[in-house]
Write a protein that holds these residues in place. Structure first.
Motif, PDB file in Angstrom:
ATOM      1  N   SER A  67       0.941  -1.323  -0.042  1.00 47.66           N
ATOM      2  CA  SER A  67       0.006  -0.026   0.064  1.00 47.66           C
ATOM      3  C   SER A  67       0.984   1.273   0.108  1.00 47.66           C
ATOM      4  CB  SER A  67      -0.892  -0.039   1.184  1.00 47.66           C
ATOM      5  OG  SER A  67      -1.907  -1.063   1.047  1.00 47.66           O
ATOM      6  N   TYR A  87      -8.148   4.582   2.080  1.00 47.34           N
ATOM      7  CA  TYR A  87      -8.442   4.574   0.780  1.00 47.34           C
ATOM      8  C   TYR A  87      -9.964   4.927   0.599  1.00 47.34           C
ATOM      9  CZ  TYR A  87      -4.490   1.621  -0.496  1.00 47.34           C
ATOM     10  OH  TYR A  87      -3.212   1.220  -0.623  1.00 47.34           O
ATOM     11  N   ASP A 109      -5.654   8.395  -0.099  1.00 51.95           N
ATOM     12  CA  ASP A 109      -5.797   7.641  -1.239  1.00 51.95           C
ATOM     13  C   ASP A 109      -7.032   7.704  -2.007  1.00 51.95           C
ATOM     14  OD1 ASP A 109      -5.818   5.128  -3.129  1.00 51.95           O
ATOM     15  OD2 ASP A 109      -3.740   5.182  -2.623  1.00 51.95           O
ATOM     16  N   SER A 130      -7.540   6.355  -5.052  1.00 47.21           N
ATOM     17  CA  SER A 130      -7.661   5.212  -6.095  1.00 47.21           C
ATOM     18  C   SER A 130      -8.953   4.459  -6.306  1.00 47.21           C
ATOM     19  CB  SER A 130      -6.358   4.295  -6.017  1.00 47.21           C
ATOM     20  OG  SER A 130      -6.440   3.559  -4.771  1.00 47.21           O
ATOM     21  N   PRO A 131      -9.715   4.184  -5.075  1.00 44.73           N
ATOM     22  CA  PRO A 131     -10.663   3.388  -5.371  1.00 44.73           C
ATOM     23  C   PRO A 131     -12.003   4.141  -6.238  1.00 44.73           C
ATOM     24  CG  PRO A 131      -9.963   3.184  -3.126  1.00 44.73           C
ATOM     25  CD  PRO A 131      -9.435   4.235  -3.670  1.00 44.73           C
TER      26      PRO A 131
END
Length: 465
Positions: A35, A52, A95, A97-98
């Motif tokens: 990660s 996330y 983060d 990214s999802p």
């Protein structure tokens, strides 16, 4: 915001967990090592928490948690930041990214994209309708960071930078609130995010204007031995003064990679390439490229009609995640004889098979946007150098870094500015140089309004003080 050296208040963390829909990763957990990896393998940092986010509410919760904790905050979408500022020690990584939703309105020629989208994902969706957002040159680059710094790519001379297509953003501010910015709502903030990076908040969604592109373009490299570099660049300098805006080019010096489409006899040899992308009528493009094809002639000509998405992915094998990358960059007004001679001299000294440096052709639609219309600097530059010293790992990295610095220093008398997305951690003066003094002071005023405590400081930072 002095920070607390990575010590997390468990009560505050419990409050975050109660409202957070995404995944929270801490040191010691099985996927922590993976990660915390980012694209530039030379960056090794250990955050206290990686959050996330599944959407804007998660981002807002993470921002409020970080502020209450006194933790440094890094924001990561694609993780492609040259300087590694999407990762931090002893802080929280937000983060994105999802967050990968893409909504195309082909009739209106607009697209909405969340901040975790990668360039290749956006291209795949928009090209189904024969449309595109001008973006970068490597498909696994994050859309968010690329856009907020400007967005250099293969369509820029015809349609402008990525940021020039931006219609609106939604962002989470330093107090955990959510606002929209466009030409009429928060217009000064909208001006600032178009080039000012992540200094004013975490953008969670972008809305762009789309343009008709392809789906077939005339694109690819023409290759000469590096010994021809100076002669080629002098020809190229004169030739591009007459080419239409449908053509964007970059001159790349490197050792030829061992790819199937490159003749085996060239593998490992130092070469000079002119990579072309013609986004217009293909027959007309062939006419425009004819003088370049006749120069030399090239030892390999890989420029041909191909799907735009294929061309966008062409450089992906040259820039995979995990290699050790070091960059220096500068803008120049033109390719003078002195600039050309310096370029050719240092290209002949390349040692790593992974090192390269593109010289991007600017002008066209980039220069037709007024200097003060967005925060992006350097719109009148002729070319931007992206000097990239690369190794597979630590072995030889110092040598490549020294080579990159040497070329950049030799070009120093010709520097006119720098593209902010190509900066490493180089200090405030270089950030000021990227914007110019007047815009930098305007951005500082905007920073004082939206982030007076400089919570969002792990970036090419514009300090509010």
């Amino acid at each position: 915001m002095s920070g607390n050296h990575g010590v997390i208040d468990e009560t505050l963390l419990g409050g975050l967990r109660s409202s957070f829909r995404g995944r929270l990763v801490r040191p010691g957990e099985p996927d922590y090592g993976e990660s915390r990896r980012i694209w530039n393998g030379s960056i090794d940092r250990r955050p206290a928490l990686i959050a996330y986010c599944t959407g804007a509410p998660d981002v807002a919760a993470a921002v409020r948690f970080a502020r209450a904790s006194g933790l440094p905050v890094a924001v990561r979408s694609g993780g492609h930041s040259f300087s590694g500022q999407s990762l931090c020690d002893d802080g929280i990584v937000i983060d994105l990214s999802p967050m990968r939703r893409i909504t195309v309105d082909a009739e209106a020629r607009t697209v909405r994209a969340q901040a975790g989208v990668l360039l290749g994902e956006l291209d795949q969706q928009t090209q189904r309708a024969g449309l595109a957002v001008p973006s970068g040159i490597v498909t696994h680059t994050g859309l968010a960071g690329l856009t907020l710094g400007g967005g250099i790519g293969w369509l820029m001379r015809k349609y402008g930078l990525t940021v020039d297509q931006l219609l609106a953003v939604t962002l989470v501010t330093a107090d955990g609130g959510t606002v929209r910015a466009d030409a009429t709502e928060n217009p000064e903030l909208f001006w600032g995010v178009r080039g000012g990076g992540g200094n004013f908040g975490v953008v969670t969604e972008f809305e762009y204007r789309l343009h008709p592109v392809g789906p077939t373009v005339l694109a690819g490299p023409l290759i000469w031995p590096v010994a021809d570099s100076a002669r080629l660049l002098r020809f190229y300098r004169d030739w591009i003064t007459e080419v239409p805006d449908e053509l964007t080019t970059a001159v790349v010096h490197r050792k030829a990679p061992p790819l199937p489409e490159i003749p085996a006899a060239l593998h490992g040899r130092r070469v000079a390439m002119v990579i072309c992308c013609w986004a217009g009528d293909l027959d007309r493009g062939e006419q425009v490229l004819r003088p370049l094809r006749r120069f030399g002639p090239p030892v390999a000509d890989l420029c041909r009609p191909k799907p735009f998405t294929e061309h966008q992915a062409m450089l992906d094998p040259s820039f995979p995640a995990g290699r050790w990358y070091y960059f220096k960059s500068c803008d120049v007004a033109e390719l003078t004889d002195q600039v050309i001679d310096i370029t050719a001299e240092h290209a002949a000294r390349i040692t790593s098979p992974l090192t390269s440096f593109p010289i991007f052709q600017l002008g066209g639609a980039i220069a037709r946007v007024g200097e003060d219309e967005t925060a992006v600097g350097g719109r009148q530059a002729g070319h931007t150098f992206n000097i990239n010293g690369t190794c597979a790992d630590a072995e030889g990295f110092e040598q490549e870094r020294t080579w990159a610095r040497g070329l950049w220093t030799a070009l120093a008398p010709h520097h006119t500015g720098v593209y902010v997305n190509f900066l490493m951690e180089e200090g405030e003066q270089r950030v000021r140089q990227a914007y110019g003094e007047a815009k930098y002071l305007r951005l500082k005023a905007l920073k004082r309004q939206w982030d007076p405590d400089n919570l969002f400081r792990l970036n090419q930072n514009i300090r509010p003080d």
